[in-house]
Every structure is written in C-alpha cells, then in structure tokens.
Motif scaffolding. Structure first.
Motif, PDB file in Angstrom:
ATOM      1  N   GLU A  68       0.936  -1.008  -0.040  1.00  0.00           N
ATOM      2  CA  GLU A  68      -0.145   0.093  -0.002  1.00  0.00           C
ATOM      3  C   GLU A  68       0.846   1.206  -0.005  1.00  0.00           C
ATOM      4  OE1 GLU A  68      -2.955  -1.363   3.425  1.00  0.00           O
ATOM      5  OE2 GLU A  68      -3.872  -0.199   1.899  1.00  0.00           O
ATOM      6  N   ALA A  69       0.440   2.333  -0.791  1.00  0.00           N
ATOM      7  CA  ALA A  69       1.215   3.560  -0.902  1.00  0.00           C
ATOM      8  C   ALA A  69       1.297   4.321   0.494  1.00  0.00           C
ATOM      9  CB  ALA A  69       0.638   4.134  -1.807  1.00  0.00           C
ATOM     10  N   GLU A  70       2.356   4.916   0.607  1.00  0.00           N
ATOM     11  CA  GLU A  70       2.810   5.659   1.904  1.00  0.00           C
ATOM     12  C   GLU A  70       1.519   6.504   2.188  1.00  0.00           C
ATOM     13  OE1 GLU A  70       6.901   6.736   2.258  1.00  0.00           O
ATOM     14  OE2 GLU A  70       6.058   8.306   3.783  1.00  0.00           O
ATOM     15  N   GLY A  71       1.042   6.534   3.360  1.00  0.00           N
ATOM     16  CA  GLY A  71      -0.331   7.139   3.867  1.00  0.00           C
ATOM     17  C   GLY A  71      -1.561   6.448   3.528  1.00  0.00           C
ATOM     18  N   ASP A  72      -1.343   5.296   2.732  1.00  0.00           N
ATOM     19  CA  ASP A  72      -2.613   4.803   2.471  1.00  0.00           C
ATOM     20  C   ASP A  72      -2.946   3.353   3.148  1.00  0.00           C
ATOM     21  OD1 ASP A  72      -3.810   6.617   0.811  1.00  0.00           O
ATOM     22  OD2 ASP A  72      -2.930   5.792  -1.047  1.00  0.00           O
ATOM     23  N   GLU A  73      -1.874   3.099   4.216  1.00  0.00           N
ATOM     24  CA  GLU A  73      -2.107   2.027   4.908  1.00  0.00           C
ATOM     25  C   GLU A  73      -3.541   1.559   5.341  1.00  0.00           C
ATOM     26  OE1 GLU A  73       0.143   4.427   5.474  1.00  0.00           O
ATOM     27  OE2 GLU A  73       2.246   3.690   4.930  1.00  0.00           O
ATOM     28  N   LYS A  74      -3.789   0.334   5.207  1.00  0.00           N
ATOM     29  CA  LYS A  74      -5.158  -0.327   5.893  1.00  0.00           C
ATOM     30  C   LYS A  74      -6.273   0.338   5.040  1.00  0.00           C
ATOM     31  CE  LYS A  74      -3.191  -1.955   9.842  1.00  0.00           C
ATOM     32  NZ  LYS A  74      -2.881  -3.518   9.917  1.00  0.00           N
ATOM     33  N   LYS A  75      -6.130   0.936   3.873  1.00  0.00           N
ATOM     34  CA  LYS A  75      -6.953   1.326   3.073  1.00  0.00           C
ATOM     35  C   LYS A  75      -7.642   0.164   2.352  1.00  0.00           C
ATOM     36  CE  LYS A  75      -7.008   6.290   3.155  1.00  0.00           C
ATOM     37  NZ  LYS A  75      -6.609   7.522   2.566  1.00  0.00           N
ATOM     38  N   ASP A  76      -6.782  -0.979   2.339  1.00  0.00           N
ATOM     39  CA  ASP A  76      -7.199  -2.078   1.793  1.00  0.00           C
ATOM     40  C   ASP A  76      -7.662  -3.037   3.047  1.00  0.00           C
ATOM     41  OD1 ASP A  76      -7.687  -4.652   0.820  1.00  0.00           O
ATOM     42  OD2 ASP A  76      -5.408  -5.098   0.049  1.00  0.00           O
ATOM     43  N   HIS A  77      -9.239  -3.063   2.797  1.00  0.00           N
ATOM     44  CA  HIS A  77      -9.689  -3.938   3.957  1.00  0.00           C
ATOM     45  C   HIS A  77      -9.610  -5.393   3.967  1.00  0.00           C
ATOM     46  CE1 HIS A  77     -12.328  -0.028   5.124  1.00  0.00           C
ATOM     47  NE2 HIS A  77     -10.906   0.208   5.184  1.00  0.00           N
ATOM     48  N   VAL A  78      -9.292  -5.752   3.007  1.00  0.00           N
ATOM     49  CA  VAL A  78      -9.322  -7.298   2.653  1.00  0.00           C
ATOM     50  C   VAL A  78      -8.633  -8.247   3.611  1.00  0.00           C
ATOM     51  CG1 VAL A  78      -8.993  -9.119   1.022  1.00  0.00           C
ATOM     52  CG2 VAL A  78      -9.998  -6.950   0.217  1.00  0.00           C
ATOM     53  N   PRO A  79      -7.460  -7.940   3.756  1.00  0.00           N
ATOM     54  CA  PRO A  79      -6.615  -8.904   4.717  1.00  0.00           C
ATOM     55  C   PRO A  79      -7.156  -8.649   6.036  1.00  0.00           C
ATOM     56  CG  PRO A  79      -5.235  -7.420   3.482  1.00  0.00           C
ATOM     57  CD  PRO A  79      -6.435  -6.704   3.095  1.00  0.00           C
ATOM     58  N   GLY A  80      -7.766  -7.413   6.608  1.00  0.00           N
ATOM     59  CA  GLY A  80      -8.232  -7.246   7.834  1.00  0.00           C
ATOM     60  C   GLY A  80      -9.689  -8.201   8.220  1.00  0.00           C
ATOM     61  N   LEU A  81     -10.258  -8.040   7.092  1.00  0.00           N
ATOM     62  CA  LEU A  81     -11.630  -8.948   6.901  1.00  0.00           C
ATOM     63  C   LEU A  81     -11.490 -10.409   6.779  1.00  0.00           C
ATOM     64  CD1 LEU A  81     -13.852  -6.316   4.786  1.00  0.00           C
ATOM     65  CD2 LEU A  81     -14.228  -6.912   7.277  1.00  0.00           C
ATOM     66  N   LEU A  82     -10.453 -10.568   6.070  1.00  0.00           N
ATOM     67  CA  LEU A  82     -10.202 -12.374   5.969  1.00  0.00           C
ATOM     68  C   LEU A  82     -10.017 -12.649   7.414  1.00  0.00           C
ATOM     69  CD1 LEU A  82      -8.000 -12.454   2.702  1.00  0.00           C
ATOM     70  CD2 LEU A  82     -10.156 -13.353   3.048  1.00  0.00           C
ATOM     71  N   ARG A  83      -8.996 -12.000   8.227  1.00  0.00           N
ATOM     72  CA  ARG A  83      -8.924 -12.489   9.538  1.00  0.00           C
ATOM     73  C   ARG A  83      -9.921 -12.737  10.244  1.00  0.00           C
ATOM     74  NH1 ARG A  83      -3.241 -12.310   9.383  1.00  0.00           N
ATOM     75  NH2 ARG A  83      -2.522 -10.845   7.911  1.00  0.00           N
ATOM     76  N   GLN A  84     -10.981 -11.586  10.312  1.00  0.00           N
ATOM     77  CA  GLN A  84     -12.200 -11.503  10.867  1.00  0.00           C
ATOM     78  C   GLN A  84     -13.030 -12.842  10.519  1.00  0.00           C
ATOM     79  OE1 GLN A  84     -14.256  -7.764  10.626  1.00  0.00           O
ATOM     80  NE2 GLN A  84     -15.643  -8.195  11.988  1.00  0.00           N
ATOM     81  N   LEU A  85     -13.112 -13.128   9.393  1.00  0.00           N
ATOM     82  CA  LEU A  85     -13.728 -14.333   9.000  1.00  0.00           C
ATOM     83  C   LEU A  85     -13.500 -15.689   9.279  1.00  0.00           C
ATOM     84  CD1 LEU A  85     -14.079 -13.553   4.716  1.00  0.00           C
ATOM     85  CD2 LEU A  85     -15.865 -13.444   6.522  1.00  0.00           C
TER      86      LEU A  85
END
Ligand code: THF
Length: 335
Positions: free
Chosen positions: A276-293
């Motif tokens: 992810e570009a600098e400043g845009d960290e965690k704007k990709d929600h897919v990994p976090g949601l996969l962990r939640q799943l």
C-alpha cells in the motif's frame, strides 16, 4: 453475526472490482440483505472489538443523528469520524439529524393542493421543517398498525450538491403483534467500517423507540444496495482487478475453514499484493476482513437503554453489557 460474515465473504469472493470517487477501489456487490432478531441479543459484532473508543464514536454519532444538528461542532469534540466531510466551521450539507428532525417543507403547495398543511403538530416552531421522529413516536402510540411509519433522510435537491448524501437514507417501523421491527435501506455500505456502526446504531434506536412506545424490540432488517469492501489505492487497488489474483483468492476462500486458514490467506494477500502507498496503509480492508472471517461469532451482548424521552438520552444512558469480542481490527476510512 453470521450473516454479516457471509455478506463480507460473498463480496470478497464475487464482488465486482470498482474504482470510485474516493480513489480507493472497492469490491462491490448489488443488494445485500440480512436481519437480526433483537430478542436473541444486541447484534453488535463480536468478531472484532467495538467497545472502548469505537463504542464512544458510534454512540456519539447516534446522539448526533437524534440531535437534529446540521453541523458537527459538538460531535467533533467527541469523535473524528465525520471530520472529513465537514467544512472548517463544522458545517455538513448532509447531516442525518437535520433531515430526521427538521425535514424541509415548502412555503406553499402548487395551485389547488391541500399540502403543505401547517396546522399539524409535527412542524417545528419558527422553521418550515418537519420532525419525523416525533411523527414516528406519536403514530406508534396512536395508530401502530400504520404502514407509513417512514423516516426519510434523502432530499433530491440536497443530494446533488452535498459532499456526501446520506448512505442510510430511509427506514420504516413496522408493528407485528407486540413486536416493533425496523427496516433500514442503505444506498452504499462500507462493510468494514460503516456497516457495523449502522447495525449497532439502528438496533439501539429500535430498542429505545420500542421502549418508549410499549413494544418489544423485534427484528432489525438491513438492505444495502451497493455493499462493498474497500481494497486500496493505486497498484494495490488494481491488483484486485486482476483475474488471476481473484481466482487465487476465490480458491483460498473455498478451502478456508479454520481460523488458521483464513489467517494464512490474509498473510498470502499481504505478501503477494503490491504494498500500500505511504499514507494509504489499511485502506485495503481485505486482509483485516479475512482475519475476521476466521473468527467464530460469540454470544451476543446485552444492551440497556435508559427509559427516557429520546431527546434526553445521553452517552451514559446507553449501556453495553456482557460483551466478549475478539481483538479490534484497524481499517482506514476512504474519503
Ligand atoms: N465513508 C466511508 N468510506 N466509509 C464509511 O463507513 C462512512 N460512513 C460515514 C461517512 N462516510 C463514510 C462516516 N462513518 C469510521 C466509522 C464510521 C464512519 C467513519 C469512520 C471509523 O474509522 N471507525 C473506526 C474507529 C474510528 C474511531 O472511533 O475514531 C473503526 O475501527 O470502527 C458511514 O456511516
């Protein structure tokens, strides 16, 4: 809430890759619907922690809706979640409460129309505005079988100029026996951030309104037209538009059953997708949601709302009991 997790999984598996106005791409699906019976407990997600500062934000957001304010000058003292959409003075073209409590009514109707009728009791004093919440409470007390107990936050003329027209824009109360139900329609839903707040806020509202009108809290039903998962900016976002990447992700989801397997899939995405570009960290929600799943939903918590007029509700009047969630997950909001 199992249905929330299924919706998230469906969108990640089958959603269309859609760039959009925010610059953060999404995986998006048309028309998601789920329901939660409040008799089974308060449907606050248990697969991530929404207590602490997140609870504080969501309660203050709900109290702000109820306040009828057209600005966030008080809200922004409590939480920053609305700051991005307001101007320096805290003004917001689309403040939900402004429409819930002060929906604009025209000066006069067209030739021959009986509307507007200023004599009814839901007009606010000294304003050409209508208090939809007062109408709801009165109608539930006097004519509960009504199928017109609608609150509308959508104003077409406002929507064309607003920086952010309402996402959850209309809701309907419906009585069945001694149960009061609420159906919420949302035009656009951010599955990782906004939706868990919306489920909680409207379930609290349903509980409070039921209590004040002598009903049992029934079912909260939620329809989301564009249900999406933000998946990042630039190369990271683009990666989810790649057919091979999506096929790998789809296969991974088909195989994943245990928590470890979902974790491994999330690790694979983080290792494989462009950073992810600098400043845009965690704007990709897919990994976090996969962990939640990978997490099992736990016992639902209990909600307690003080039995007071809605206009008098304060932060401490809304209590969360017996809440035992998984760890918090950090997602960055797309503006
Ligand atoms: N825009 C986007 N992209 N997503 C949304 O959910 C959203 N909203 C509102 C308006 N525009 C939106 C704002 N609501 C958070 C939660 C709700 C928001 C905005 C942001 C958020 O960041 N939640 C964090 C906690 C942050 C905090 O408490 O300070 C979280 O982890 O839940 C949809 O209503």
């Amino acid at each position: 809430m199992q249905q929330y997790l299924s919706t998230v999984e469906d969108v990640i598996r089958d959603g269309t890759h859609k760039p959009n106005r925010t610059g953060v791409d999404t995986l998006s699906s048309f028309s998601a619907h789920y329901e939660a019976d409040l008799a089974d407990g308060f449907p606050l997600l248990t697969t991530k922690d929404l207590s602490g500062f997140r609870w504080k934000s969501l309660i203050h957001e709900l109290l702000w809706y109820l306040s009828g304010e057209e600005h966030i000058r008080d809200l922004r003292e409590k939480t920053g979640i609305w700051d991005a959409w307001a101007d320096e003075e805290g003004r917001l073209d689309t403040a939900y409460g402004r429409f819930w409590r002060r929906y604009p009514v025209p000066e006069e109707g067209l030739e021959g129309e009986t509307w507007p009728d200023d004599s009814h009791r839901w007009m606010n004093d000294d304003e050409r505005t209508f208090d939809q919440l007062a109408y709801v409470l009165a109608t539930l007390r006097e004519n509960p079988q009504s199928r017109r107990i609608v609150v509308n936050a959508w104003h077409p003329a406002n929507a064309t100029v607003s920086t952010l027209p309402p996402c959850h824009y209309t809701f309907v109360f419906n009585v069945q026996g001694d149960r009061l139900n609420l159906h919420l329609t949302q035009r656009s839903g951010d599955l990782a951030l906004g939706i868990p707040f919306n489920i909680a806020a409207y379930s609290i509202l349903l509980t409070a309104v039921a209590q004040r009108t002598g009903f049992e809290p029934g079912t909260f039903a939620h329809s989301v037209v564009d249900a999406h998962v933000y998946c990042g900016t630039g190369d990271r976002g683009d990666w989810y538009g790649d057919a091979d990447a999506r096929a790998m992700l789809r296969d991974g989801l088909a195989d994943a059953e245990s928590r470890e397997e979902y974790e491994r899939l999330a690790d694979w995405v983080e290792e494989t997708a462009p950073a992810e570009a600098e400043g845009d960290e965690k704007k990709d929600h897919v990994p976090g949601l996969l962990r939640q799943l990978g997490r099992e939903p736990r016992e639902k918590p209990t909600l307690r709302v003080a039995d007071k007029p809605l206009d008098e509700l304060a932060f401490d009047d809304i209590e969360l009991l017996e809440y035992d969630p998984g760890p918090g997950i950090e997602f960055a909001v797309a503006e």
